[in-house]
Structure formats: structure tokens, C-alpha cells
Scaffold this active site. Structure first.
Site, mmCIF file in Angstrom:
data_model
loop_
_atom_site.group_PDB
_atom_site.id
_atom_site.type_symbol
_atom_site.label_atom_id
_atom_site.label_comp_id
_atom_site.label_asym_id
_atom_site.label_seq_id
_atom_site.Cartn_x
_atom_site.Cartn_y
_atom_site.Cartn_z
ATOM 1 C CE LYS A 592 5.839 4.077 3.446
ATOM 2 N NZ LYS A 592 6.410 3.560 2.064
ATOM 3 C CG LEU A 626 -5.283 1.540 -3.525
ATOM 4 C CD1 LEU A 626 -6.002 1.362 -2.161
ATOM 5 C CD2 LEU A 626 -6.107 0.395 -4.732
ATOM 6 N N GLY A 677 8.854 -10.817 0.584
ATOM 7 C CA GLY A 677 9.482 -9.692 0.231
ATOM 8 C C GLY A 677 8.493 -8.332 0.440
ATOM 9 C CE LYS A 695 2.437 3.054 3.398
ATOM 10 N NZ LYS A 695 2.113 1.642 2.986
#
Length: 845
Positions: A592, A626, A677, A695
Site C-alpha cells: 500500500k 473482494l 496473525g 487503501k
């Protein structure tokens, strides 16, 4: 000639290299392995055999030693005589050994006399050379026939000099087919019907009875000559491979035997360097349609390759790829060269007369040149012959000159139906381009079976491998480099190893060419095994400036379909994306930090991807599996206008909020996320909200807004007092923040709108719940923070690390497009990354 069908078998030197191999030959012939039955009454059996393995080469060494007067020819001859004596003792019935031994003595005495004459004269004529090198077959055949008799099978040794009639072109004699047919049929008629006729390969004789040889693969030629002369039912050539392979296995380890070839395909393969066959081998079989089979003596059960008439209605295809190495491109150049009368004959005839074979002819009017590929060893002779033949044109200026470019190779794709197949030639050259192989000259044969090109000899192996992958195996090959050996990088490597065979079966071959971390680079263009890549990385020497070294390797690698996976959270690595893309490598990343850079830097990366036509895929950076980025991009590209984007974008923060909703204290929820995690090594990176900000900034850029993560108004969840303490102290003191969350009033929900989704009565979260929501509004404002989501919201009732995104568009009206699913665990992210690698490779088709 009897009416029973004739079956011809030929065994090469490796097939008769030892007494054990000779006995295996007897078993194969007597047992009926190969083409057609061999049992009692099934047909006449003719066995053509070469010299024992390596004998011909040693005889040539003896010739060289004699002419050079080193004296070594005597030792060579003595060793060969001893080898045949050992074979005689191992193979022949005891009752025959004396007679066969005397015959061998006579043969080797004659050889010694010939070599002594060369020793005295310091010269070997082609005629003498043929007399000497033919001795290997003449020594072997009586012993092979004796091996048949020792096994209880009648056999007769026949010397082909008695019936293979040739001209006197010693070393490469041409057979007289009608006379050979007449003599061969008479010779076989004299052999008892139940006996195997064992015939010397490679040799013949002139009408005057002078011994000749048939040149390279001469024993194969003997077999097909006899098959044609005797109207054989079939001819089988036994060698040490499983048939004609789709490529040279030394260059392409995945080369495989071809089940069937037409005569024309086999001849083209042979012409372009396939070792199993010689171009002329098929000639005696074609007119009568006699099938030829190539089989492996060491694996007679393998089906081998059947060569015969082309099957009707065969689909156009490229079956195999081969190359002639060590070639030179001879060019005849001039402004009016194509106006020279009868240029083709005047160029090709001198070369033919001078014994210079031509493997490719290319003529291009736009360039005013005529090009021919010849063996590099013949280049000087070709230039000399053509310069002499075109001297007048050179003097007039119609031809500027004749020159040769060495260091070449002729690469050929062989198949059928090429003239009528759309796109085959395009794929051929596109494949070479993808493999970074420059082409010097091209030709598509006048027939229907070959596309060929001259390339640099240094590029020949890469060219053959790429073409074989694209056509013979019918799959794409892409080279993958993984940057980052942390949790995500390790999972990507593990998934690549687990799925590589399945992907290969589906037509995509992913080759792991390199792995890098912040200190080391393991590089292997031919492929690292994913399961061993981390060990290779650990064994690599530390290198300062590893990103510079990697960038240099990528630029120099010339690997086809190169895909770099950035599996790091590093801004330094993200800064390299533009350079990698500009060099033609695709980049796949969940990093990112790439979206967190300035709008100018982001634009540079996108331009580099467009200009180089290199995919830049970062689907895993937002929304895990997604498909958020792709859906947004598709909406914008098809002309829709995105009005609003909202989302619970951080799976980590969603997990924390959902744990608190279910009754956990803030510190316990954060610790549970760590234990699952889901967090960065320093959990404050997650709690800061910067992940959601990056994001959201990326999604804003997909919509068309020039924003950066710094433009997002972010609410952090880490207590300010703990921002700068050591990490261990942070975890010790984190429970201090629990009371603030217990006493914290629920933040107001955003104003209700027609965009909300009504929830059923039993929907979870009725009455409101907290989530960390990022919002991109219609006015371009972007923010991320804790909100109380409405009961009908897409973000109510999320479970665990589940995330959700809602997108309102002009075409979609008041109801949003909602994407909801598991958050970005390392396993989910690795799967999305691998999917993007596949997409990138296929986009580079």
C-alpha cells in the site's frame, strides 16, 4: 522373392555397443517388438546394423594418426581388434569362433596395410577413407549374425557392398535406386526363408566394386533403401531415444516423443538439425507409403514415433522446434540487386557446385538484399563463390557486395497446415519477441511445414525453449521474481510451489527466477524450486544496494513475461515500481506504500505501465479477495461516475471492533488480533488508521482523484501517551486504555440517506455498533474513523476480520454495489497475489 512381407530393422551403434546390447537386439527381433509381427511365418526379417558404438570414430582417429605419422594408428587398430575378439568370444557359438576369428584377422590385416600406406604417403584419399571407415560395419555384422545363431535363430551375414550400388562420390555416395532394387531382391531371395538377413549399414559400392559410404546417418539410409527396394511392410530404426522428440532435450528438458509425423514433417525436422533422422532417410519410403518407426532399443515397450503419409484432415499445428547452430547469414546487397536477371539461380548454383549447403533463403525487396543461411564453416567459401559469380554486377554497381554475418543459428518450427492457419506466423515471431530474441532473417518454406528464422547463436537455446513452450506444449511461460521474504513472501512462495503443477496443466508455466529480501538476492533464470528458494536466498552473499542489483538483473535478464511480486510493505521497494515497469516487467503487489506516494509519483508509475504495455496489478492492496480495485476500475472505464465509496477496509480493525462488540476489552481485542496473525509487527501501525487511509487513497485514485494518504483525515486508535514508548512497554500499558473505550460515548451515525440498505428484524447490530469506516464522499472529502453504523448498513454484523465496501454510482442509483468477505490474512493476500500473477502473465500473451 517370396510373397511373405519383409520387415526391416536398423540398429545404431549404441544399440550394438556391447555384447549385452547385441543380445538385446536378438531378443527384440526374435520377439516381435516394434512394427509388425516377427513370429514364425510372419514375414522375412532384414536387420541392418551399424558398427559397434564408437568404432567408426576410432577408425577416423587411426586415419588422422597415420597421416600425421604419430604411430598411434597401430595401438588404435590393436585395441579395436581386441574389442571385436572379446565380442566374438561372448556372442558366437563355439563351433564358429575359429572361422569368424580368421575372417576378422583378414579384415584387420587389410586395415593395417591401408593405414601403413597412408603413413608412408602422408595422405588419405576419399576412396581410402571409405575403405577404412566401412570396416566397422564389416567387422560387426558377422558377429551380430552369429549372436542370432547362438540364440537358436537362423541368420546370414550380408555385405551391402554386393547390392547397394552407388556412384563414386566417396564419403557421401548417391545410390542407384533401380540397380540397388534389382540386386537387393536377388540377394534376399538367396537367403533361406526362415533366416534373418543381417546387413552392413552405411556401405555400398560402385559398379566397379569399389567400396563407398553413404555419409551421415548412412545406416539409416541403408535400411530405408532396402525397405523401398524390397517393398517392405515397415521399417523400424532403433536408436537410444524414445522416438523423434519435439525439441533437443539438451536444450529443452521437457521435450517429448512425437507419436506421429508425416514424411514431410520428418524431412523438415531432419533438414533443420534433428539428430534422429537425416533428410534423405525418408525418400525411398515415400512413393510406396512404407511406414517408418523410430524406437528405443533400451525401452522397446515405448511406442516411439511413426512416420508415414499425412493423416487426412489434420489440424494446422506446429509440432516440434529445432535449430541449426553455428550458422552464418550471407547477404547479397545492392540497390538493384532484385533486378539482376535470374538472381536465384546465379546465387544458388555456385553454392551447390561448390558443395555449400543452404538451410534458409530470405529475399526482401524493401531491403534490396538476398540472404542465405549457411554453415559458419562455409561462410568464407560462400562469399568467395558468390563474389566471383556476381563480379559483373558488382562492377556495374547493381550489387554492392557480398558479406557474411557469423555467430548465427537457424531456428525452425515444424508442423503442417501453416499456409492455411491464421496467426501461426504471428505467434512465432511474437513468441521470439517476448523472449527478447532479435531476428536477423525470416523465411516460410515454399511447402506447408516450416517457419524459420536466423537469430544469434547465443539466443538459439532461448528461442527454441520459448517456441517449444508456446507451440509444442501449448502453454505460456512467465518468469516470476518475489521481492520480500517475510510472512507474505513466504506464503506466496509456498502457494506458487503448491499450485505450479496445476497451473502448468492448465497451460501456464510459472518459473521462479529470483527471490530477494533487504540484504540478499538469489537469482536463477532457469528456475528456483519454490520450496528451496528461501534456502537459496539464505545462502546468497549479502549485497549492499540489493534493490539496485535486482533492477540491473531485471534489465539484463531478457526473460519472457517477467512478473515482479512486491510482497513487502516497503516504500523503497514501491519507489522501484516505475523503473521495473518501464523495463517491461509486470508488477504485482499488495504494497500500500505504492498508493501512499505522491500523485505525481503514482502518475509516473501508471504511465510507465501504459508505455511499456506491462501490467501493474495491486488488487491485493485493497479488499483482499473482494476484487474492489478491478470493480471500481471497470465502472470508471465504462463511463459510470462513482459518487461515493465507503468501507470497512482494515480487517485488523474490524476484528478489534467485532471483539469489543462481543464484550472483549480493547486491549484484549488488540492482543487477540496480534495472536491471530492479523497485525503488523508493531500493532500501532494498524491502530494508527494509516492502513485504511492508504487503501482509501488508492480507491480515490481509481475514481480519478489526485490524492495521497496524507490527504485523508484519520482517527487513530492507539492511545497518544503510548505512541513513542518501546513496543514491550506498549503492550504492558495498553490495558490503561480499556476504561476510555468503556466510557466512550458512541459516535454519531452519519446522516441517513436513501443509500442505506434496510435490514431484517433479526439483523445483527440492530441499535448500532462501532466500526472503523473509511469514506470517500461525493464532494471529494475523504476521512477514516470510528463510527456507529446503522442497523441497515452494509457494515453491520461483520464477523471476525471480515471487511466490506459499498460503492454508489450514477448508474446504480440509490442502492450501492456491496462487496463483503474475509479480510486480508496472509493466506488470502497470497492467493490474490498469485491470481494477479496469472492475470499479468496472460495479459502479456
Amino acid at each position: 522373392m517370396p510373397d511373405r512381407p519383409v520387415h526391416v530393422d536398423k540398429f545404431g551403434g549404441t544399440s550394438v555397443a556391447t555384447p549385452e546390447r547385441v543380445r538385446r537386439v536378438v531378443e527384440i527381433v526374435a520377439g516381435g517388438v516394434g512394427e509388425g509381427p516377427r513370429g514364425e511365418g510372419a514375414g522375412r526379417r532384414v536387420v541392418v546394423t551399424s558398427a559397434f558404438g564408437g568404432v567408426t570414430d576410432r577408425l577416423l582417429d587411426a586415419v588422422e594418426a597415420a597421416v600425421g605419422r604419430t604411430g598411434a594408428h597401430r595401438e588404435i587398430l590393436a585395441a579395436l581388434r581386441a574389442r571385436h575378439a572379446d565380442a566374438l568370444a561372448a556372442l558366437a557359438p563355439e563351433s564358429e569362433r575359429d572361422a569368424l576369428g580368421r575372417a576378422l584377422d583378414t579384415l584387420f590385416v587389410e586395415l593395417g596395410e591401408l593405414l601403413y600406406g597412408m603413413y608412408l604417403l602422408r595422405e588419405c584419399t576419399p576412396r581410402f577413407r571409405d575403405a577404412i571407415v566401412s570396416a566397422g560395419e564389416r567387422a560387426a555384422v558377422p558377429l551380430v549374425a552369429a549372436a542370432f545363431r547362438a540364440a537358436g535363430h537362423a541368420a546370414v551375414a550380408l555385405d551391402a557392398t554386393a547390392f547397394v550400388r552407388t556412384d563414386d562420390a566417396f564419403g557421401e555416395a548417391a545410390p542407384d535406386l533401380p540397380e540397388t532394387r534389382r540386386l537387393a531382391r536377388a540377394a534376399l531371395a538367396a537367403v533361406p526363408a526362415d533366416a534373418v538377413a543381417v546387413v552392413t549399414g552405411f556401405v555400398g559400392s560402385t559398379a566397379d566394386g569399389v567400396t563407398t559410404t553413404l555419409g551421415r546417418s548412412g545406416s539409416d539410409y541403408t535400411a530405408t533403401l532396402l525397405a523401398g527396394a524390397l517393398d517392405a511392410a515397415a521399417c523400424v530404426i532403433w536408436t537410444d531415444v524414445d522416438g523423434v522428440l519435439s525439441a533437443d532435450p539438451r536444450v529443452v528438458p521437457e521435450a517429448f516423443p512425437l507419436e506421429h509425423l508425416s514424411y514431410a514433417e520428418a524431412a523438415e525436422l531432419a533438414h533443420f538439425g534433428a539428430k534422429v533422422l537425416h533428410p534423405r532417410t525418408m525418400r525411398p519410403l515415400v512413393r510406396a507409403g512404407i511406414p517408418l518407426q523410430i524406437k528405443n532399443t533400451l525401452r522397446p515397450e515405448a511406442p516411439g514415433t511413426r512416420v508415414g503419409p499425412a493423416p487426412p484432415g489434420a489440424e494446422p499445428s506446429i509440432r516440434a522446434v529445432t535449430a541449426i547452430r553455428g550458422a552464418a547469414l550471407v547477404r547479397v546487397e545492392g540497390a538493384a540487386v532484385l533486378d539482376v536477371a535470374d538472381l536465384g539461380r546465379r546465387v544458388l548454383a555456385p553454392l551447390a557446385d561448390g558443395g555449400v549447403p543452404v538451410s534458409l533463403v530470405a529475399q526482401a525487396s524493401a531491403e534490396g538484399s538476398f540472404g542465405l543461411a549457411v554453415r559458419e564453416a562455409d561462410a568464407d567459401a560462400a562469399v568467395r563463390l558468390l563474389s566471383r559469380a556476381l563480379a559483373r554486377e558488382v562492377e556495374r554497381g547493381d550489387v554492392f557486395g557480398v558479406r557474411a554475418e557469423g555467430g548465427g543459428a537457424v531456428v525452425a518450427a515444424v508442423g503442417s497446415g501453416m499456409h492455411g492457419a491464421t496467426g501461426l506466423a504471428g505467434r512465432f515471431f511474437h513468441t521470439l519477441a517476448r523472449a527478447h530474441v532479435p531476428v536477423r532473417a525470416v523465411a516460410q518454406g515454399g511447402g506447408d511445414h516450416t517457419i524459420s528464422a536466423v537469430v544469434a547463436d547465443a539466443d538459439a537455446a532461448r528461442a527454441v525453449g520459448a517456441l517449444h513452450e508456446a507451440f509444442a506444449l501449448r502453454r505460456l511461460r512467465a518468469h516470476v521474481v518475489v521481492v520480500g521474504a517475510g510472512a507474505l513472501g513466504r506464503r506466496v512462495l509456498a502457494l506458487l510451489g503448491a499450485e505450479s503443477e496445476r497451473l502448468r496443466a492448465g497451460g501456464l508455466h510459472l518459473v521462479l527466477a529470483g527471490v530477494a529480501d533487504s540484504r540478499r538476492l538469489a537469482w536463477e533464470p532457469d528456475g528456483l524450486h519454490p520450496a528451496q528458494a528461501l534456502d537459496a536466498l539464505a545462502a546468497a552473499p549479502p549485497a549492499p544496494g540489493v534493490l539496485d542489483a535486482l533492477t540491473d538483473r531485471l534489465a539484463a535478464a531478457r526473460l519472457e513475461r517477467l512478473v515482479v511480486v512486491d510482497a513487502t510493505p516497503s516504500a523503497d521497494v514501491a519507489a522501484r515500481h516505475a523503473a521495473w515497469l518501464a523495463g517491461g516487467a509486470a508488477v504485482v503487489t499488495p504494497n500500500k506504500e505504492a498508493a501512499g506516494r505522491s500523485a505525481a509519483a503514482w502518475g509516473e508509475v501508471q504511465r510507465a505501465a501504459r508505455d511499456a504495455e506491462a501490467p501493474y496489478l495491486y488488487e491485493a492492496a485493497v479488499g483482499a479477495g473482494l476484487g474492489v480495485v478491478a470493480r471500481l476500475r471497470d465502472l470508471v472505464r465504462t463511463g459510470d461516475r462513482v459518487l461515493r465509496v465507503e468501507g470497512v477496509l482494515s480487517g485488523t480493525l474490524a476484528f478489534v471492533m467485532n471483539r469489543m462488540r462481543d464484550g472483549a476489552a480493547f486491549s484484549a481485542a488488540v492482543a487477540a488480533a496480534r495472536d491471530a496473525g492479523l497485525t503488523e509487527p508493531d500493532v500501532r501501525d494498524d491502530l494508527s488508521g494509516r492502513d485504511a487511509a492508504r487503501k482509501l487513497a488508492l480507491l480515490a485514485r481509481e475514481v480519478g482523484l489526485d490524492v495521497a494518504a496524507a490527504d485523508v483525515a484519520v482517527e487513530g486508535l492507539a492511545p497518544p501517551a503510548l505512541a513513542d514508548v518501546p513496543l514491550a512497554a506498549f503492550w504492558d500499558r495498553l490495558p490503561e486504555a480499556d476504561a476510555d473505550w468503556q466510557d466512550r460515548p458512541a459516535p454519531p451515525r452519519p446522516p441517513a440517506s436513501g443509500a442505506e440498505i434496510s435490514a431484517p428484524d433479526d439483523a445483527p447490530g440492530r441499535g448500532g455498533e462501532l466500526q472503523y469506516v473509511a469514506r470517500l464522499d461525493a464532494d471529494g472529502s475523504i476521512r477514516a474513523g470510528v463510527e456507529a453504523v446503522a442497523p441497515g448498513s452494509p457494515f453491520a454484523g461483520l464477523q471476525g476480520a471480515e471487511i466490506a465496501v459499498a460503492v454508489w454510482t450514477e448508474r446504480g442509483g440509490p442502492r450501492p454495489l456491496v462487496l463483503r468477505g474475509p479480510g486480508a490474512s496472509a493466506d488470502v493476500t497470497a492467493a490474490v497475489v498469485l491470481a494477479d500473477v496469472v492475470r499479468a502473465a496472460e495479459a502479456m500473451r
